[in-house]
Design a protein around this motif. Structure first.
Motif, PDB file in Angstrom:
ATOM      1  N   ASP A 208       1.798 -37.577   1.841  1.00 39.25           N
ATOM      2  CA  ASP A 208       3.186 -37.766   2.248  1.00 39.25           C
ATOM      3  C   ASP A 208       3.311 -37.447   3.727  1.00 39.25           C
ATOM      4  O   ASP A 208       3.493 -36.305   4.119  1.00 39.25           O
ATOM      5  N   SER A 209       3.215 -38.454   4.558  1.00 39.66           N
ATOM      6  CA  SER A 209       3.222 -38.251   6.005  1.00 39.66           C
ATOM      7  C   SER A 209       4.601 -37.901   6.541  1.00 39.66           C
ATOM      8  O   SER A 209       4.743 -37.579   7.713  1.00 39.66           O
ATOM      9  N   ARG A 210       5.621 -37.959   5.688  1.00 43.04           N
ATOM     10  CA  ARG A 210       6.966 -37.613   6.149  1.00 43.04           C
ATOM     11  C   ARG A 210       7.180 -36.110   6.224  1.00 43.04           C
ATOM     12  O   ARG A 210       8.155 -35.654   6.805  1.00 43.04           O
ATOM     13  N   ARG A 211       6.272 -35.327   5.621  1.00 41.53           N
ATOM     14  CA  ARG A 211       6.486 -33.896   5.524  1.00 41.53           C
ATOM     15  C   ARG A 211       5.485 -33.166   6.409  1.00 41.53           C
ATOM     16  O   ARG A 211       4.346 -33.586   6.557  1.00 41.53           O
ATOM     17  N   GLY A 212       5.925 -32.074   7.015  1.00 40.99           N
ATOM     18  CA  GLY A 212       5.042 -31.322   7.888  1.00 40.99           C
ATOM     19  C   GLY A 212       5.351 -29.842   7.858  1.00 40.99           C
ATOM     20  O   GLY A 212       6.449 -29.427   7.465  1.00 40.99           O
ATOM     21  N   ARG A 213       4.369 -29.048   8.281  1.00 38.78           N
ATOM     22  CA  ARG A 213       4.553 -27.597   8.395  1.00 38.78           C
ATOM     23  C   ARG A 213       4.055 -27.177   9.771  1.00 38.78           C
ATOM     24  O   ARG A 213       2.960 -27.576  10.191  1.00 38.78           O
ATOM     25  N   VAL A 214       4.861 -26.387  10.449  1.00 39.42           N
ATOM     26  CA  VAL A 214       4.631 -26.038  11.844  1.00 39.42           C
ATOM     27  C   VAL A 214       4.742 -24.530  11.993  1.00 39.42           C
ATOM     28  O   VAL A 214       5.489 -23.879  11.262  1.00 39.42           O
ATOM     29  N   ALA A 215       3.997 -23.972  12.943  1.00 40.15           N
ATOM     30  CA  ALA A 215       4.181 -22.581  13.345  1.00 40.15           C
ATOM     31  C   ALA A 215       4.850 -22.577  14.718  1.00 40.15           C
ATOM     32  O   ALA A 215       4.542 -23.418  15.568  1.00 40.15           O
ATOM     33  N   ALA A 216       5.768 -21.641  14.935  1.00 35.37           N
ATOM     34  CA  ALA A 216       6.514 -21.635  16.197  1.00 35.37           C
ATOM     35  C   ALA A 216       6.877 -20.215  16.615  1.00 35.37           C
ATOM     36  O   ALA A 216       6.922 -19.294  15.779  1.00 35.37           O
ATOM     37  N   ARG A 217       7.126 -20.062  17.921  1.00 34.38           N
ATOM     38  CA  ARG A 217       7.654 -18.816  18.479  1.00 34.38           C
ATOM     39  C   ARG A 217       8.761 -19.175  19.468  1.00 34.38           C
ATOM     40  O   ARG A 217       8.636 -20.153  20.211  1.00 34.38           O
ATOM     41  N   MET A 218       9.847 -18.400  19.450  1.00 34.66           N
ATOM     42  CA  MET A 218      10.985 -18.652  20.319  1.00 34.66           C
ATOM     43  C   MET A 218      11.192 -17.468  21.246  1.00 34.66           C
ATOM     44  O   MET A 218      11.357 -16.330  20.800  1.00 34.66           O
ATOM     45  N   PHE A 219      11.169 -17.750  22.561  1.00 40.21           N
ATOM     46  CA  PHE A 219      11.372 -16.717  23.576  1.00 40.21           C
ATOM     47  C   PHE A 219      12.692 -16.996  24.287  1.00 40.21           C
ATOM     48  O   PHE A 219      12.884 -18.068  24.855  1.00 40.21           O
ATOM     49  N   ALA A 220      13.599 -16.010  24.259  1.00 43.85           N
ATOM     50  CA  ALA A 220      14.925 -16.212  24.854  1.00 43.85           C
ATOM     51  C   ALA A 220      15.397 -14.952  25.578  1.00 43.85           C
ATOM     52  O   ALA A 220      16.438 -14.379  25.243  1.00 43.85           O
ATOM     53  N   PRO A 221      14.658 -14.487  26.598  1.00 45.34           N
ATOM     54  CA  PRO A 221      15.079 -13.266  27.299  1.00 45.34           C
ATOM     55  C   PRO A 221      16.411 -13.404  28.017  1.00 45.34           C
ATOM     56  O   PRO A 221      17.082 -12.395  28.267  1.00 45.34           O
ATOM     57  N   SER A 222      16.826 -14.627  28.314  1.00 47.60           N
ATOM     58  CA  SER A 222      18.103 -14.820  29.011  1.00 47.60           C
ATOM     59  C   SER A 222      19.294 -14.390  28.175  1.00 47.60           C
ATOM     60  O   SER A 222      20.363 -14.104  28.713  1.00 47.60           O
ATOM     61  N   ILE A 223      19.147 -14.374  26.841  1.00 46.57           N
ATOM     62  CA  ILE A 223      20.239 -13.920  25.986  1.00 46.57           C
ATOM     63  C   ILE A 223      19.913 -12.570  25.352  1.00 46.57           C
ATOM     64  O   ILE A 223      20.504 -12.185  24.344  1.00 46.57           O
ATOM     65  N   GLY A 224      18.959 -11.861  25.924  1.00 48.38           N
ATOM     66  CA  GLY A 224      18.640 -10.527  25.445  1.00 48.38           C
ATOM     67  C   GLY A 224      17.735 -10.495  24.241  1.00 48.38           C
ATOM     68  O   GLY A 224      17.623  -9.465  23.571  1.00 48.38           O
ATOM     69  N   VAL A 225      17.041 -11.619  23.943  1.00 46.20           N
ATOM     70  CA  VAL A 225      16.136 -11.683  22.788  1.00 46.20           C
ATOM     71  C   VAL A 225      14.749 -12.074  23.302  1.00 46.20           C
ATOM     72  O   VAL A 225      14.451 -13.261  23.439  1.00 46.20           O
ATOM     73  N   PRO A 226      13.896 -11.100  23.611  1.00 46.31           N
ATOM     74  CA  PRO A 226      12.562 -11.440  24.126  1.00 46.31           C
ATOM     75  C   PRO A 226      11.828 -12.417  23.223  1.00 46.31           C
ATOM     76  O   PRO A 226      11.225 -13.386  23.699  1.00 46.31           O
ATOM     77  N   GLU A 227      11.850 -12.161  21.898  1.00 46.03           N
ATOM     78  CA  GLU A 227      11.302 -13.107  20.939  1.00 46.03           C
ATOM     79  C   GLU A 227      12.115 -13.033  19.663  1.00 46.03           C
ATOM     80  O   GLU A 227      12.391 -11.946  19.153  1.00 46.03           O
ATOM     81  N   ASP A 228      12.481 -14.195  19.143  1.00 44.93           N
ATOM     82  CA  ASP A 228      13.287 -14.296  17.930  1.00 44.93           C
ATOM     83  C   ASP A 228      12.371 -14.338  16.713  1.00 44.93           C
ATOM     84  O   ASP A 228      11.377 -15.067  16.707  1.00 44.93           O
ATOM     85  N   ILE A 229      12.729 -13.582  15.679  1.00 47.63           N
ATOM     86  CA  ILE A 229      11.988 -13.671  14.427  1.00 47.63           C
ATOM     87  C   ILE A 229      12.157 -15.054  13.815  1.00 47.63           C
ATOM     88  O   ILE A 229      11.200 -15.652  13.315  1.00 47.63           O
ATOM     89  N   ALA A 230      13.387 -15.570  13.843  1.00 49.06           N
ATOM     90  CA  ALA A 230      13.682 -16.896  13.295  1.00 49.06           C
ATOM     91  C   ALA A 230      14.742 -17.542  14.160  1.00 49.06           C
ATOM     92  O   ALA A 230      15.716 -16.885  14.531  1.00 49.06           O
ATOM     93  N   ASN A 231      14.561 -18.805  14.477  1.00 46.26           N
ATOM     94  CA  ASN A 231      15.560 -19.518  15.271  1.00 46.26           C
ATOM     95  C   ASN A 231      15.797 -20.881  14.628  1.00 46.26           C
ATOM     96  O   ASN A 231      15.032 -21.822  14.826  1.00 46.26           O
ATOM     97  N   ALA A 232      16.861 -20.970  13.841  1.00 52.47           N
ATOM     98  CA  ALA A 232      17.112 -22.172  13.051  1.00 52.47           C
ATOM     99  C   ALA A 232      17.605 -23.327  13.908  1.00 52.47           C
ATOM    100  O   ALA A 232      17.252 -24.485  13.656  1.00 52.47           O
ATOM    101  N   ASN A 233      18.423 -23.046  14.917  1.00 48.19           N
ATOM    102  CA  ASN A 233      18.938 -24.149  15.726  1.00 48.19           C
ATOM    103  C   ASN A 233      17.840 -24.803  16.550  1.00 48.19           C
ATOM    104  O   ASN A 233      17.801 -26.033  16.697  1.00 48.19           O
TER     105      ASN A 233
END
Length: 309
Positions: free
Chosen positions: A226-251
């Protein structure tokens, strides 16, 4: 807090992975706190974000809810895992949350109208055992290729200026723009140690919320057959809003889903939080709309604890 009275705060772990981890998020009823007091809540509770919830005047069974999101640096126009946390909080039994619990009645995935200062959208939540499964419409996503001067300072701050895939970064906007940066290996993602001061300066200059760095989907990350489905690993860095790294970032995950949908991936699961020792997962689905991709994003959540004044 105002008049020396602190509100009751419910801490919800949002975007669990297989029942564990999740991003601790402070959720509390709207009590008229000043913005300075709202900014203090995440620091006091040891969370990255706080969500303030109010119900429409129709009463406690109303499915019309207003949300405001804060970090230690100020108010955000939106917060994806905060929305998941708020939906779980509203569906949880009142005796569990000590606040607006049971506000949605039976948690049966019926639509809920959600209001933020910038938009009105729809969410839904249901209960499976002790977990609440929430999803929502994050809004329209636009994706574009950046100019070189938009990527070079950010990639240098991330330590990715030599990665062969990072040059394929894209700017995705959902309320605020952020940079989506692919990397060539899972080990590269795990080993990232950005210069956060330099990254904050670069993001501030470019007007970026932050940087969402990901690996995949690859052939190994897809569901066989099923090529429509995928699994990805990610990291979100947002120091500008006081969050050096987010545990989860849904948006930001919704932004990535809209981007990858152009290559045919319509169902995406993203794992985050591993570098922080707190596993989290976010799920998305994408379908075609008249004016672009329509994304739904969500995850599982549990009420972790209630902090009374």
């Amino acid at each position: 807090m105002r008049d020396g009275v602190a509100p009751t705060v419910t801490v919800v772990r949002a975007c669990l992975r297989d029942g564990a981890g999740g991003s601790p998020t402070a959720v509390l009823p709207e009590t008229g706190l000043s913005d300075r007091e709202r900014r203090a809540v995440p620091a006091l509770l040891g969370t990255s974000h706080a969500v303030f919830v109010s119900l429409a005047p129709a009463g406690p069974v109303s499915a019309d809810v207003s949300l405001r999101f804060f970090t230690t640096t100020g108010e955000l126009p939106a917060c994806g895992h905060g929305t998941v946390a708020a939906l779980a909080y509203l569906a949880a039994p009142r005796e569990t949350t000590g606040g607006h619990g049971d506000a949605l009645g039976p948690a049966d995935h019926s639509p809920v109208t959600l209001r933020t200062p910038g938009r009105v959208f729809t969410g839904r939540v249901g209960r499976v055992g002790r977990e609440f499964r929430a999803a929502f419409d994050p809004g329209p996503v636009t994706v574009r290729e950046p100019a070189p001067d938009e990527t070079v300072p950010v990639l240098r701050a991330l330590g990715l200026d030599a990665d062969p895939l990072a040059v394929d970064a894209h700017v995705a906007t959902l309320g605020r723009p952020r940079l989506l940066v692919p990397v060539s290996a899972r080990s590269v993602l795990a080993g990232l140690a950005p210069d956060l001061d330099r990254l904050r300066v670069a993001c501030d200059r470019l007007g970026l919320l932050g940087c969402y760095v990901y690996h995949g989907p690859t052939a190994d990350g897809r569901v066989p057959g099923d090529s429509r489905r995928g699994r990805v690993a990610a990291r979100m860095f947002a120091p500008s809003i006081g969050v050096p790294e987010d545990i989860a970032n849904a948006n930001s995950t919704a932004c990535l889903a809209a981007h990858l949908a152009r290559a045919g991936t319509t169902d995406l699961t993203v794992d985050m939080g591993d570098a922080l020792g707190v596993p989290a997962s976010i799920s998305t689905t994408v379908r075609d709309g008249d004016s672009g991709p329509l994304v739904e994003v969500g995850g599982a959540a549990v009420v972790d604890r209630v902090v009374h004044p």
